[in-house]
Enzyme design. Structure first.
Site, PDB file in Angstrom:
ATOM      1  N   ASN A  36      -0.382  14.731  -1.277  1.00  0.00           N
ATOM      2  CA  ASN A  36      -0.968  15.794  -2.099  1.00  0.00           C
ATOM      3  C   ASN A  36      -2.206  16.380  -1.407  1.00  0.00           C
ATOM      4  O   ASN A  36      -2.927  17.164  -1.997  1.00  0.00           O
ATOM      5  CB  ASN A  36      -1.330  15.282  -3.505  1.00  0.00           C
ATOM      6  CG  ASN A  36      -2.512  14.320  -3.481  1.00  0.00           C
ATOM      7  OD1 ASN A  36      -2.942  13.875  -2.423  1.00  0.00           O
ATOM      8  ND2 ASN A  36      -3.046  14.009  -4.645  1.00  0.00           N
ATOM      9  N   GLY A  40      -5.717  13.642   3.105  1.00  0.00           N
ATOM     10  CA  GLY A  40      -4.939  13.909   4.322  1.00  0.00           C
ATOM     11  C   GLY A  40      -4.940  15.397   4.648  1.00  0.00           C
ATOM     12  O   GLY A  40      -5.316  16.214   3.808  1.00  0.00           O
ATOM     13  N   LEU A  65       9.158  10.903  -9.030  1.00  0.00           N
ATOM     14  CA  LEU A  65       9.751  11.582  -7.872  1.00  0.00           C
ATOM     15  C   LEU A  65      11.222  11.181  -7.800  1.00  0.00           C
ATOM     16  O   LEU A  65      11.560  10.005  -7.965  1.00  0.00           O
ATOM     17  CB  LEU A  65       9.016  11.114  -6.598  1.00  0.00           C
ATOM     18  CG  LEU A  65       9.551  11.615  -5.272  1.00  0.00           C
ATOM     19  CD1 LEU A  65       9.165  13.079  -5.059  1.00  0.00           C
ATOM     20  CD2 LEU A  65       8.999  10.773  -4.114  1.00  0.00           C
ATOM     21  N   LYS A  93      -5.397   5.844 -11.239  1.00  0.00           N
ATOM     22  CA  LYS A  93      -4.068   6.388 -11.558  1.00  0.00           C
ATOM     23  C   LYS A  93      -3.176   6.395 -10.326  1.00  0.00           C
ATOM     24  O   LYS A  93      -1.992   6.081 -10.400  1.00  0.00           O
ATOM     25  CB  LYS A  93      -4.195   7.830 -12.070  1.00  0.00           C
ATOM     26  CG  LYS A  93      -4.627   7.956 -13.492  1.00  0.00           C
ATOM     27  CD  LYS A  93      -4.529   9.430 -13.886  1.00  0.00           C
ATOM     28  CE  LYS A  93      -5.068   9.673 -15.260  1.00  0.00           C
ATOM     29  NZ  LYS A  93      -5.212  11.112 -15.530  1.00  0.00           N
ATOM     30  N   LYS A 107      13.687   0.872  -7.425  1.00  0.00           N
ATOM     31  CA  LYS A 107      14.625   0.131  -8.288  1.00  0.00           C
ATOM     32  C   LYS A 107      15.925   0.932  -8.471  1.00  0.00           C
ATOM     33  O   LYS A 107      17.023   0.397  -8.363  1.00  0.00           O
ATOM     34  CB  LYS A 107      13.958  -0.114  -9.641  1.00  0.00           C
ATOM     35  CG  LYS A 107      14.798  -0.914 -10.601  1.00  0.00           C
ATOM     36  CD  LYS A 107      13.993  -1.234 -11.859  1.00  0.00           C
ATOM     37  CE  LYS A 107      14.932  -1.613 -12.986  1.00  0.00           C
ATOM     38  NZ  LYS A 107      14.706  -0.822 -14.188  1.00  0.00           N
ATOM     39  N   TYR A 147     -10.936   1.221  -7.031  1.00  0.00           N
ATOM     40  CA  TYR A 147     -10.082   0.961  -5.866  1.00  0.00           C
ATOM     41  C   TYR A 147      -9.610  -0.491  -5.873  1.00  0.00           C
ATOM     42  O   TYR A 147      -8.409  -0.775  -5.804  1.00  0.00           O
ATOM     43  CB  TYR A 147     -10.882   1.271  -4.600  1.00  0.00           C
ATOM     44  CG  TYR A 147     -10.103   1.161  -3.308  1.00  0.00           C
ATOM     45  CD1 TYR A 147      -9.125   2.089  -2.976  1.00  0.00           C
ATOM     46  CD2 TYR A 147     -10.367   0.130  -2.399  1.00  0.00           C
ATOM     47  CE1 TYR A 147      -8.420   1.991  -1.772  1.00  0.00           C
ATOM     48  CE2 TYR A 147      -9.671   0.025  -1.194  1.00  0.00           C
ATOM     49  CZ  TYR A 147      -8.702   0.977  -0.890  1.00  0.00           C
ATOM     50  OH  TYR A 147      -8.016   0.879   0.296  1.00  0.00           O
TER      51      TYR A 147
HETATM   52  P1  NAD Z   1      -6.275   8.284   4.024  1.00  0.00           P
HETATM   53  O1  NAD Z   1      -7.197   8.730   2.946  1.00  0.00           O
HETATM   54  O2  NAD Z   1      -6.403   8.894   5.362  1.00  0.00           O
HETATM   55  O3  NAD Z   1      -4.756   8.458   3.566  1.00  0.00           O
HETATM   56  C1  NAD Z   1      -4.329   8.407   2.230  1.00  0.00           C
HETATM   57  C2  NAD Z   1      -3.355   9.551   2.022  1.00  0.00           C
HETATM   58  O4  NAD Z   1      -2.871   9.506   0.666  1.00  0.00           O
HETATM   59  C3  NAD Z   1      -3.992  10.925   2.212  1.00  0.00           C
HETATM   60  O5  NAD Z   1      -3.178  11.716   3.031  1.00  0.00           O
HETATM   61  C4  NAD Z   1      -4.094  11.482   0.784  1.00  0.00           C
HETATM   62  O6  NAD Z   1      -4.068  12.894   0.756  1.00  0.00           O
HETATM   63  C5  NAD Z   1      -2.906  10.826   0.134  1.00  0.00           C
HETATM   64  N1  NAD Z   1      -3.024  10.720  -1.326  1.00  0.00           N
HETATM   65  C6  NAD Z   1      -4.097  10.298  -2.045  1.00  0.00           C
HETATM   66  N2  NAD Z   1      -3.815  10.324  -3.348  1.00  0.00           N
HETATM   67  C7  NAD Z   1      -2.519  10.763  -3.464  1.00  0.00           C
HETATM   68  C8  NAD Z   1      -1.662  11.023  -4.573  1.00  0.00           C
HETATM   69  N3  NAD Z   1      -2.058  10.814  -5.827  1.00  0.00           N
HETATM   70  N4  NAD Z   1      -0.415  11.483  -4.309  1.00  0.00           N
HETATM   71  C9  NAD Z   1       0.005  11.696  -3.038  1.00  0.00           C
HETATM   72  N5  NAD Z   1      -0.771  11.491  -1.958  1.00  0.00           N
HETATM   73  C10 NAD Z   1      -2.030  11.022  -2.173  1.00  0.00           C
HETATM   74  O7  NAD Z   1      -6.403   6.701   4.100  1.00  0.00           O
HETATM   75  P2  NAD Z   1      -5.758   5.669   5.129  1.00  0.00           P
HETATM   76  O8  NAD Z   1      -6.855   4.992   5.807  1.00  0.00           O
HETATM   77  O9  NAD Z   1      -4.687   6.305   5.919  1.00  0.00           O
HETATM   78  O10 NAD Z   1      -5.112   4.620   4.089  1.00  0.00           O
HETATM   79  C11 NAD Z   1      -3.723   4.596   3.798  1.00  0.00           C
HETATM   80  C12 NAD Z   1      -3.433   3.429   2.871  1.00  0.00           C
HETATM   81  O11 NAD Z   1      -3.802   2.208   3.510  1.00  0.00           O
HETATM   82  C13 NAD Z   1      -4.199   3.492   1.555  1.00  0.00           C
HETATM   83  O12 NAD Z   1      -3.353   3.069   0.516  1.00  0.00           O
HETATM   84  C14 NAD Z   1      -5.323   2.505   1.735  1.00  0.00           C
HETATM   85  O13 NAD Z   1      -5.726   1.942   0.525  1.00  0.00           O
HETATM   86  C15 NAD Z   1      -4.682   1.483   2.668  1.00  0.00           C
HETATM   87  N6  NAD Z   1      -5.712   0.791   3.469  1.00  0.00           N
HETATM   88  C16 NAD Z   1      -6.323   1.411   4.532  1.00  0.00           C
HETATM   89  C17 NAD Z   1      -7.307   0.726   5.251  1.00  0.00           C
HETATM   90  C18 NAD Z   1      -8.017   1.327   6.432  1.00  0.00           C
HETATM   91  O14 NAD Z   1      -8.880   0.672   7.027  1.00  0.00           O
HETATM   92  N7  NAD Z   1      -7.704   2.537   6.855  1.00  0.00           N
HETATM   93  C19 NAD Z   1      -7.673  -0.575   4.865  1.00  0.00           C
HETATM   94  C20 NAD Z   1      -7.043  -1.146   3.766  1.00  0.00           C
HETATM   95  C21 NAD Z   1      -6.058  -0.472   3.084  1.00  0.00           C
END
Ligand code: NAD
Ligand code: UDP
Length: 326
Positions: A36, A40, A65, A93, A107, A147
């Protein structure tokens, strides 16, 4: 993986998601990238747009979806404190409703589904290093709770779908990961320090800089996620994925100062609330079950990341957004 495997990557236009889409495509999968664009950007996946096996869909995972896929990587969720605290209700959410929607999809399709969980589910840990059987020390009403608790509830849902519906699940607890395509404005320590060093600004050390983290380079992490997805069905996780090499924030700053050759000075700022003092993964389980461990040395990964930000700062609108308050 079969050549025709259709894979959904939620959060595919984000930092980790864009690298994952790239790797899956390079191995012959069909990739449906969903985002969304909250954190990103299309810039992260622009180079993939012309590929026949790549499809992009703008969608919010908090809404149901209906697509047809064989595997789902659920990464959608803002990951940096600045971003996830911007709209905390939406963050919860995204984690909880997003997990319910993606699990429902898995599922219906009998698809395998992987959850990008986080080391934050351990909170401010009282056990060091953190093993997967540690239950964590989490504040449920603080600024990080949307979070931490959102991700904890998502893990609960994954394991309930596994027990109740025999769904094939995989849960990865990701520790701090860094690399090209991190958001330049996300306030995370590696991006902050590098951007500050490249712009010649003060490097902001929160607290006294003695707190530790362990940083995993993005390529290593993506390799771990893909190995987990391909592991036998009985390997559900949770599995810690991260680099066990622990350093202090002062040591990280010193490495970045040296690699960039900046003249930036250190500036000490207050420590944010609930900021964990120590964090390092115990990755024995991933080593044993996935035959995985990170192999990129910190200095090499930092040099790649510095190169990326150096190029990014030449893009006029990015530079403008980072320097307009000066
Ligand atoms: P990021 O913010 O770059 O990527 C998250 C992506 O999810 C973004 O592109 C954002 O636009 C999209 N997004 C957010 N809410 C959304 C929604 N409601 N519907 C659709 N898309 C949505 O973060 P990242 O670092 O790439 O993290 C990716 C995943 O890995 C996350 O779930 C994060 O919790 C997990 N994570 C990352 C790290 C890290 O160090 N980068 C560490 C632990 C966990
Ligand atoms: N940090 C810092 N200066 C910054 C940004 C972060 O000293 O400009 C510290 C922060 O207080 C934390 C560590 O770096 O102790 C890692 O922060 P980050 O937000 O990257 O990740 P997390 O706290 O979620 O592990």
């Amino acid at each position: 993986m079969h050549l025709e495997t259709r894979i959904l990557v939620t959060g595919g236009a984000g930092f980790l998601g864009s690298h994952l889409c790239e790797r899956l495509l390079s191995e012959g999968a069909e990739v449906l990238c969903l985002d969304n664009y909250f954190t990103g950007t299309r810039r992260n996946i622009e180079h993939l747009l012309g590929r026949r096996q790549f499809e992009l869909i703008r969608h919010d995972v908090t809404f149901p979806l209906y697509v047809e896929v064989d595997e789902i990587y659920n990464l959608a969720c803002p990951a940096s404190p600045i971003h996830y605290q911007h709209d905390p209700v939406q963050t919860t959410k995204t984690s909880v409703h997003g997990a319910i929607n993606m699990l429902g999809l898995a599922k219906r399709l009998r698809a395998k589904i992987l959850q990008a969980s986080t080391s934050e589910i351990y909170g401010s840990p009282t056990v060091h290093p953190q093993t997967e059987d540690y239950w964590g020390n989490v504040n449920c009403i603080g600024p990080r709770s949307c979070y931490d608790e959102g991700k904890r509830c998502a893990e609960t849902l994954f394991f309930d779908y596994w027990r109740q519906h025999s769904l094939r699940i995989k849960v990865a607890r990701i520790f701090n990961t860094y690399g090209p395509r991190m958001h330049p404005n996300d306030g995370r320590v590696v991006s902050n320090f590098i951007v500050q060093a490249l712009l010649g600004r003060d490097i902001t050390i929160y607290g006294d800089g003695s707190q530790t983290r362990a940083f995993c380079y993005v390529d290593d992490l993506i390799d771990g996620l893909m190995r987990l997805m391909r592991s036998p069905d009985e390997v559900t996780g949770p599995l810690n994925l991260g680099n066990p090499q622990e350093i202090t924030m002062l040591e990280l700053a010193a490495a970045i100062v040296e690699l960039t050759g900046t003249r930036s000075k250190l500036s000490y700022q207050p420590l944010p609330k609930d900021d964990p003092q120590q964090r390092r993964p115990d990755i024995s389980r991933a080593r044993q079950l996935l035959k995985w461990e990170p192999c990129t040395p910190l200095r090499q990964g930092l040099a790649e990341t510095i190169r990326y930000f150096d190029e990014l700062l030449k893009v006029a609108d990015v530079r403008h957004s980072l320097t307009r308050d000066e």
